[in-house]
Write a protein that holds these residues in place. Sequence first.
Motif, PDB file in Angstrom:
ATOM      1  N   ALA A  88       0.897  -1.097   0.070  1.00 43.95           N
ATOM      2  CA  ALA A  88       0.124  -0.170  -0.094  1.00 43.95           C
ATOM      3  C   ALA A  88       0.797   1.199   0.079  1.00 43.95           C
ATOM      4  O   ALA A  88       1.794   1.330   0.614  1.00 43.95           O
ATOM      5  CB  ALA A  88      -1.020  -0.067   1.213  1.00 43.95           C
ATOM      6  N   VAL A  89       0.236   2.171  -0.798  1.00 37.42           N
ATOM      7  CA  VAL A  89       0.727   3.602  -0.586  1.00 37.42           C
ATOM      8  C   VAL A  89      -0.252   4.533  -0.183  1.00 37.42           C
ATOM      9  O   VAL A  89      -1.294   4.400  -0.614  1.00 37.42           O
ATOM     10  CB  VAL A  89       1.337   4.040  -1.825  1.00 37.42           C
ATOM     11  CG1 VAL A  89       2.261   5.432  -1.833  1.00 37.42           C
ATOM     12  CG2 VAL A  89       2.286   3.242  -2.361  1.00 37.42           C
ATOM     13  N   MET A  90       0.091   5.551   0.909  1.00 35.47           N
ATOM     14  CA  MET A  90      -0.786   6.493   1.311  1.00 35.47           C
ATOM     15  C   MET A  90      -0.638   7.757   0.695  1.00 35.47           C
ATOM     16  O   MET A  90       0.455   8.339   0.535  1.00 35.47           O
ATOM     17  CB  MET A  90      -0.567   6.579   2.692  1.00 35.47           C
ATOM     18  CG  MET A  90      -1.413   7.741   3.281  1.00 35.47           C
ATOM     19  SD  MET A  90      -3.123   6.970   3.598  1.00 35.47           S
ATOM     20  CE  MET A  90      -4.058   8.641   3.635  1.00 35.47           C
ATOM     21  N   VAL A  91      -1.838   8.429   0.055  1.00 34.57           N
ATOM     22  CA  VAL A  91      -1.809   9.750  -0.628  1.00 34.57           C
ATOM     23  C   VAL A  91      -2.842  10.603   0.208  1.00 34.57           C
ATOM     24  O   VAL A  91      -3.879  10.245   0.701  1.00 34.57           O
ATOM     25  CB  VAL A  91      -2.451   9.500  -2.021  1.00 34.57           C
ATOM     26  CG1 VAL A  91      -2.482  10.717  -2.868  1.00 34.57           C
ATOM     27  CG2 VAL A  91      -1.591   8.433  -2.858  1.00 34.57           C
ATOM     28  N   GLY A  92      -2.027  11.692   0.603  1.00 32.16           N
ATOM     29  CA  GLY A  92      -2.739  12.816   1.274  1.00 32.16           C
ATOM     30  C   GLY A  92      -2.192  14.118   1.092  1.00 32.16           C
ATOM     31  O   GLY A  92      -1.463  14.185   0.286  1.00 32.16           O
ATOM     32  N   ASP A  93      -2.818  14.995   2.029  1.00 30.07           N
ATOM     33  CA  ASP A  93      -2.390  16.328   1.804  1.00 30.07           C
ATOM     34  C   ASP A  93      -1.803  16.848   3.079  1.00 30.07           C
ATOM     35  O   ASP A  93      -1.202  17.940   3.306  1.00 30.07           O
ATOM     36  CB  ASP A  93      -3.542  17.146   1.199  1.00 30.07           C
ATOM     37  CG  ASP A  93      -4.648  17.512   2.371  1.00 30.07           C
ATOM     38  OD1 ASP A  93      -5.010  16.323   2.774  1.00 30.07           O
ATOM     39  OD2 ASP A  93      -5.259  18.343   2.439  1.00 30.07           O
ATOM     40  N   ARG A  94      -2.060  16.372   4.187  1.00 26.66           N
ATOM     41  CA  ARG A  94      -1.853  16.857   5.582  1.00 26.66           C
ATOM     42  C   ARG A  94      -1.013  15.947   6.467  1.00 26.66           C
ATOM     43  O   ARG A  94      -0.590  14.706   6.104  1.00 26.66           O
ATOM     44  CB  ARG A  94      -3.182  17.074   6.373  1.00 26.66           C
ATOM     45  CG  ARG A  94      -4.318  17.852   5.993  1.00 26.66           C
ATOM     46  CD  ARG A  94      -3.475  19.425   5.660  1.00 26.66           C
ATOM     47  NE  ARG A  94      -3.164  20.004   6.908  1.00 26.66           N
ATOM     48  CZ  ARG A  94      -3.790  20.572   7.803  1.00 26.66           C
ATOM     49  NH1 ARG A  94      -5.050  20.491   7.961  1.00 26.66           N
ATOM     50  NH2 ARG A  94      -3.072  21.165   9.011  1.00 26.66           N
ATOM     51  N   THR A  95      -0.396  16.399   7.547  1.00 32.06           N
ATOM     52  CA  THR A  95       0.661  15.711   8.362  1.00 32.06           C
ATOM     53  C   THR A  95       0.169  14.520   8.858  1.00 32.06           C
ATOM     54  O   THR A  95       0.780  13.588   9.061  1.00 32.06           O
ATOM     55  CB  THR A  95       1.380  16.750   9.203  1.00 32.06           C
ATOM     56  OG1 THR A  95       2.259  16.103  10.186  1.00 32.06           O
ATOM     57  CG2 THR A  95      -0.012  17.170  10.366  1.00 32.06           C
TER      58      THR A  95
END
Length: 218
Positions: free
Chosen positions: A164-171
């Motif tokens: 899995a790879v996590m994709v996001g915009d915040r800490t």
Amino acid sequence: MLGAVKDTKLTVLLDVDGTIIDSYPGIREGFLRGIDAVGIERPSEEFIRRIPGPPMRDSMAAAGLAPDQVDRAMEAYSAYMSGEGWQRFEVFDGMAELIARWKGHGVGVCTATSKSERFARLALERAGILEHIDFLGAANHDVGRSTKIEVLDYVMTQHAPARAVMVGDRTHDFGGAAEFGLPSVAVTWGYGTEEEWAQATHTAHTARELEEIINEYR
């Protein structure tokens, strides 16, 4: 006798607010209605711009609300979001098409969001994206699942992706990924800052760049 073939399918874990959809107008209005419901002074716009991403209860507490005030504020917030609020969003450029391509190429797609399960489902269904989601990982305060780490634990145990790879915009996205030993991608079209993006393994400025990064893991 041949041994079993190990599943090595890649799964992309997606934050929702600030990654797939721009829901800031509705979140901002709901937050302010919650603040007004308890009669305290509204925080600065600089503070308000940082509320998308973390659990809303945490943002309410950070604004200075006592625990009983948080409960009252959340009632007002939820009442607004249940009606007009959840509908006030737009899908970020290229994300709906990218998610559909991932599915077509055999890449798993799950969410890992601190947004409530109910509102995440409603928004993604309205956007025409829910049909491409293999597993809806989202917050559910009623069962004690609120933080990004709690949501990720839910996804990793209940859905159990091989890779899995996590994709996001915040800490919270990048810190949560690190907690589970996952690589992460920061998307710069969301609500984070350069300091937050620096915590991620990779940074994507467009949906096309995000696709290229994910292709490296396939």
